[in-house]
Structure formats: C-alpha cells, structure tokens
Design a protein around this motif. Structure first.
Motif, mmCIF file in Angstrom:
data_model
loop_
_atom_site.group_PDB
_atom_site.id
_atom_site.type_symbol
_atom_site.label_atom_id
_atom_site.label_comp_id
_atom_site.label_asym_id
_atom_site.label_seq_id
_atom_site.Cartn_x
_atom_site.Cartn_y
_atom_site.Cartn_z
ATOM 1 N N VAL A 61 -2.382 -6.210 -16.325
ATOM 2 C CA VAL A 61 -2.656 -7.489 -15.671
ATOM 3 C C VAL A 61 -3.754 -7.331 -14.622
ATOM 4 C CG1 VAL A 61 -1.672 -9.277 -14.182
ATOM 5 C CG2 VAL A 61 -0.362 -8.398 -16.103
ATOM 6 N N ASP A 62 -3.631 -6.289 -13.773
ATOM 7 C CA ASP A 62 -4.609 -6.109 -12.707
ATOM 8 C C ASP A 62 -4.621 -4.641 -12.270
ATOM 9 O OD1 ASP A 62 -6.403 -6.441 -10.636
ATOM 10 O OD2 ASP A 62 -5.012 -7.532 -9.332
ATOM 11 N N VAL A 63 -5.739 -3.979 -12.439
ATOM 12 C CA VAL A 63 -5.864 -2.563 -12.099
ATOM 13 C C VAL A 63 -5.751 -2.353 -10.592
ATOM 14 C CG1 VAL A 63 -7.392 -0.553 -12.254
ATOM 15 C CG2 VAL A 63 -7.267 -2.156 -14.137
ATOM 16 N N ALA A 64 -6.022 -3.365 -9.805
ATOM 17 C CA ALA A 64 -5.973 -3.243 -8.346
ATOM 18 C C ALA A 64 -4.557 -2.979 -7.825
ATOM 19 C CB ALA A 64 -6.536 -4.499 -7.698
ATOM 20 N N VAL A 65 -3.547 -3.139 -8.675
ATOM 21 C CA VAL A 65 -2.172 -2.918 -8.226
ATOM 22 C C VAL A 65 -1.757 -1.451 -8.319
ATOM 23 C CG1 VAL A 65 -1.468 -5.269 -8.838
ATOM 24 C CG2 VAL A 65 -1.125 -3.413 -10.473
ATOM 25 N N VAL A 66 -2.627 -0.592 -8.848
ATOM 26 C CA VAL A 66 -2.278 0.817 -9.032
ATOM 27 C C VAL A 66 -1.830 1.488 -7.729
ATOM 28 C CG1 VAL A 66 -3.178 3.096 -9.694
ATOM 29 C CG2 VAL A 66 -3.604 1.107 -11.141
ATOM 30 N N PRO A 67 -2.557 1.324 -6.604
ATOM 31 C CA PRO A 67 -2.071 1.961 -5.363
ATOM 32 C C PRO A 67 -0.674 1.478 -4.953
ATOM 33 C CG PRO A 67 -4.353 1.288 -5.095
ATOM 34 C CD PRO A 67 -3.873 0.723 -6.406
ATOM 35 N N ASP A 68 -0.429 0.181 -5.095
ATOM 36 C CA ASP A 68 0.893 -0.348 -4.751
ATOM 37 C C ASP A 68 1.964 0.197 -5.690
ATOM 38 O OD1 ASP A 68 -0.203 -1.844 -2.688
ATOM 39 O OD2 ASP A 68 -0.503 -3.612 -3.962
ATOM 40 N N LEU A 69 1.624 0.314 -6.968
ATOM 41 C CA LEU A 69 2.563 0.870 -7.943
ATOM 42 C C LEU A 69 2.880 2.331 -7.624
ATOM 43 C CD1 LEU A 69 1.260 -0.575 -11.305
ATOM 44 C CD2 LEU A 69 3.456 -1.039 -10.246
ATOM 45 N N LEU A 70 1.859 3.091 -7.228
ATOM 46 C CA LEU A 70 2.088 4.493 -6.888
ATOM 47 C C LEU A 70 2.991 4.628 -5.670
ATOM 48 C CD1 LEU A 70 -1.378 6.114 -7.541
ATOM 49 C CD2 LEU A 70 0.725 6.378 -8.847
ATOM 50 N N VAL A 71 2.779 3.772 -4.676
ATOM 51 C CA VAL A 71 3.646 3.802 -3.493
ATOM 52 C C VAL A 71 5.074 3.430 -3.882
ATOM 53 C CG1 VAL A 71 4.114 2.683 -1.273
ATOM 54 C CG2 VAL A 71 1.794 3.397 -1.831
ATOM 55 N N ALA A 72 5.217 2.379 -4.684
ATOM 56 C CA ALA A 72 6.553 1.949 -5.112
ATOM 57 C C ALA A 72 7.226 3.031 -5.967
ATOM 58 C CB ALA A 72 6.461 0.639 -5.890
ATOM 59 N N SER A 73 6.467 3.654 -6.848
ATOM 60 C CA SER A 73 7.030 4.713 -7.690
ATOM 61 C C SER A 73 7.397 5.945 -6.873
ATOM 62 C CB SER A 73 6.043 5.092 -8.797
ATOM 63 O OG SER A 73 5.826 4.007 -9.653
ATOM 64 N N THR A 74 6.579 6.263 -5.882
ATOM 65 C CA THR A 74 6.891 7.388 -4.995
ATOM 66 C C THR A 74 8.164 7.095 -4.222
ATOM 67 O OG1 THR A 74 4.564 7.998 -4.807
ATOM 68 C CG2 THR A 74 6.031 8.777 -3.073
ATOM 69 N N LEU A 75 8.312 5.869 -3.757
ATOM 70 C CA LEU A 75 9.546 5.485 -3.074
ATOM 71 C C LEU A 75 10.742 5.578 -4.011
ATOM 72 C CD1 LEU A 75 8.416 4.231 -0.297
ATOM 73 C CD2 LEU A 75 10.252 2.614 -0.722
ATOM 74 N N GLY A 76 10.547 5.162 -5.267
ATOM 75 C CA GLY A 76 11.618 5.268 -6.256
ATOM 76 C C GLY A 76 12.026 6.711 -6.489
ATOM 77 N N THR A 77 11.044 7.600 -6.524
ATOM 78 C CA THR A 77 11.333 9.032 -6.674
ATOM 79 C C THR A 77 12.126 9.531 -5.482
ATOM 80 O OG1 THR A 77 9.340 9.368 -7.968
ATOM 81 C CG2 THR A 77 10.279 11.313 -6.921
ATOM 82 N N TYR A 78 11.711 9.120 -4.299
ATOM 83 C CA TYR A 78 12.413 9.537 -3.077
ATOM 84 C C TYR A 78 13.858 9.033 -3.079
ATOM 85 C CZ TYR A 78 13.699 9.946 1.805
ATOM 86 O OH TYR A 78 14.365 10.246 2.960
ATOM 87 N N ARG A 79 14.045 7.781 -3.479
ATOM 88 C CA ARG A 79 15.402 7.210 -3.504
ATOM 89 C C ARG A 79 16.278 7.872 -4.563
ATOM 90 N NH1 ARG A 79 12.852 1.558 -2.983
ATOM 91 N NH2 ARG A 79 12.812 1.292 -0.729
ATOM 92 N N ALA A 80 15.685 8.205 -5.702
ATOM 93 C CA ALA A 80 16.460 8.780 -6.799
ATOM 94 C C ALA A 80 16.761 10.261 -6.596
ATOM 95 C CB ALA A 80 15.723 8.590 -8.127
ATOM 96 N N ALA A 81 15.797 11.013 -6.076
ATOM 97 C CA ALA A 81 15.957 12.470 -6.012
ATOM 98 C C ALA A 81 15.902 13.030 -4.597
ATOM 99 C CB ALA A 81 14.888 13.136 -6.868
ATOM 100 N N GLY A 82 15.644 12.184 -3.609
ATOM 101 C CA GLY A 82 15.614 12.647 -2.232
ATOM 102 C C GLY A 82 14.306 13.330 -1.871
ATOM 103 N N SER A 83 14.247 13.809 -0.644
ATOM 104 C CA SER A 83 13.012 14.437 -0.175
ATOM 105 C C SER A 83 12.735 15.747 -0.918
ATOM 106 C CB SER A 83 13.072 14.675 1.333
ATOM 107 O OG SER A 83 14.200 15.457 1.664
ATOM 108 N N LEU A 84 13.792 16.463 -1.301
ATOM 109 C CA LEU A 84 13.596 17.697 -2.067
ATOM 110 C C LEU A 84 12.987 17.385 -3.428
ATOM 111 C CD1 LEU A 84 13.910 20.743 -2.434
ATOM 112 C CD2 LEU A 84 16.227 20.303 -3.278
ATOM 113 N N GLY A 85 13.482 16.359 -4.089
ATOM 114 C CA GLY A 85 12.933 15.966 -5.390
ATOM 115 C C GLY A 85 11.478 15.545 -5.290
ATOM 116 N N LEU A 86 11.138 14.812 -4.229
ATOM 117 C CA LEU A 86 9.753 14.402 -4.028
ATOM 118 C C LEU A 86 8.867 15.618 -3.749
ATOM 119 C CD1 LEU A 86 7.740 12.095 -3.880
ATOM 120 C CD2 LEU A 86 8.325 11.829 -1.463
ATOM 121 N N ALA A 87 9.355 16.541 -2.928
ATOM 122 C CA ALA A 87 8.596 17.764 -2.639
ATOM 123 C C ALA A 87 8.405 18.600 -3.898
ATOM 124 C CB ALA A 87 9.311 18.585 -1.559
ATOM 125 N N LEU A 88 9.434 18.699 -4.732
ATOM 126 C CA LEU A 88 9.305 19.445 -5.984
ATOM 127 C C LEU A 88 8.313 18.777 -6.933
ATOM 128 C CD1 LEU A 88 13.037 20.424 -6.621
ATOM 129 C CD2 LEU A 88 11.155 21.971 -6.030
#
Length: 179
Positions: A61-88
């Motif tokens: 739909v819009d390539v300009a949303v990629v940074p927002d998607l990356l932030v949201a996905s990074t947050l999802g990783t943090y919520r799902a696996a914690g800070s250790l999962g994000l660091a790994l």
C-alpha cells in the motif's frame, strides 16, 4: 604434552580464529558496509517474518510505512520474547552479516568457503523468526516442535548463534589458509 595442555592450546587457537573471523569485516570500508547491509537486511527479514502477510500488505500500500512497521515488529519481538530474545535477534543479525562477509571472502580466495557456508546453515535453519524462533525449520515440518521449547524460543536462538559462532571459529580469517 598433557591432555589439559593440548585442550588449552586448541581452545586458544579456536578463540584466536573466532576473533579473526569476527574482526575481518572491519578491515576495510567495503567489507564493513557489506556486513552492515547484510545485518540490517537480516534484521528486517527476522522481524518481518513474525507476520509476513501483514508486512507485505502494508508495504504494497505504501512503502513509507516500513520504518513504522519495523518499530512495531521490534516491539512485538520484545513483547513475545523479552529483552533477551530481542538481544539474541540483533546478535543473530550481526553475526549473519559477519558470516556472509567471511564466507564470501573465503569463496573468493578459494579457501573453501563452502565449508563455512555449510557450517553457518544450521544457525540459519534454527535461529530464524524474531518472535517465535522458528527459522526455516517449519519448511522441514518441525513447526509443532517449537511448542516444546522453553524460554519463548530464546533457547533455539541461542543454539543458532552458537552454531554460527562455531562455524566462524572453524573458519577464522578467510585470508589465511589452514590446509
């Protein structure tokens, strides 16, 4: 030479090879840029793999949303696996960049890069998706097995990192032939 002395010498040699492999991409601007580019691309693929359909639909739909998607996905990783999962996940992406540069240099110099590539493959197969730890193993029919792994997939990520580190320790500096 006693057994403990030979073990110590082998450990020291493996540590030296790992150090040389990890620092090899920093020897030139070109290899550093390649390692950073591969690491960034790997991170994007890892966090996007948590929900690839939504990621692809939003980007279509819009390539300009990629940074927002990356932030949201990074947050999802943090919520799902914690800070250790994000660091790994970040460590996995960085090591993927280093391993790519080292294997490419090994292949280019004719120093047996395919062995290094085969050594990195288990880490790629296992460490995969940032939220669940499911790499390419689901393609092999191992999806349900992840329910048995504890620690939100962090153990799988850690084993994938260990496999990559082991492969890098075996490879060492690609400019040095150990034949």
């Amino acid at each position: 030479m006693t057994t403990s002395t030979s073990v110590r010498a082998a450990t020291r040699a493996a540590s030296e090879r790992l150090y040389r492999a990890l620092t090899y991409p920093l020897l030139s601007a070109r290899t550093t840029a390649l390692a950073v580019a591969v690491a960034a691309a790997t991170y994007v693929v890892l966090v996007a793999s948590a929900d690839p359909t939504a990621f692809a639909a939003a980007v279509a739909v819009d390539v300009a949303v990629v940074p927002d998607l990356l932030v949201a996905s990074t947050l999802g990783t943090y919520r799902a696996a914690g800070s250790l999962g994000l660091a790994l996940t970040v460590a996995y992406a960085v090591l993927a960049g280093v391993a790519t540069v080292v294997v490419a240099a090994s292949v280019r110099s004719g120093a047996g890069g395919t062995e290094g590539l085969l050594g990195v493959a288990p880490g790629v197969l296992a460490a995969g998706c940032a939220t669940c730890g499911a790499g390419l193993l689901p393609l092999l029919g191992v999806t349900g097995a992840y329910a048995l792994f504890p620690y939100a997939g962090n153990l799988v990520r850690a084993l994938g990192l260990a496999a990559i580190l082991f492969a890098l320790a075996r490879t060492g500096d690609p400019r040095i032939c150990r034949a």
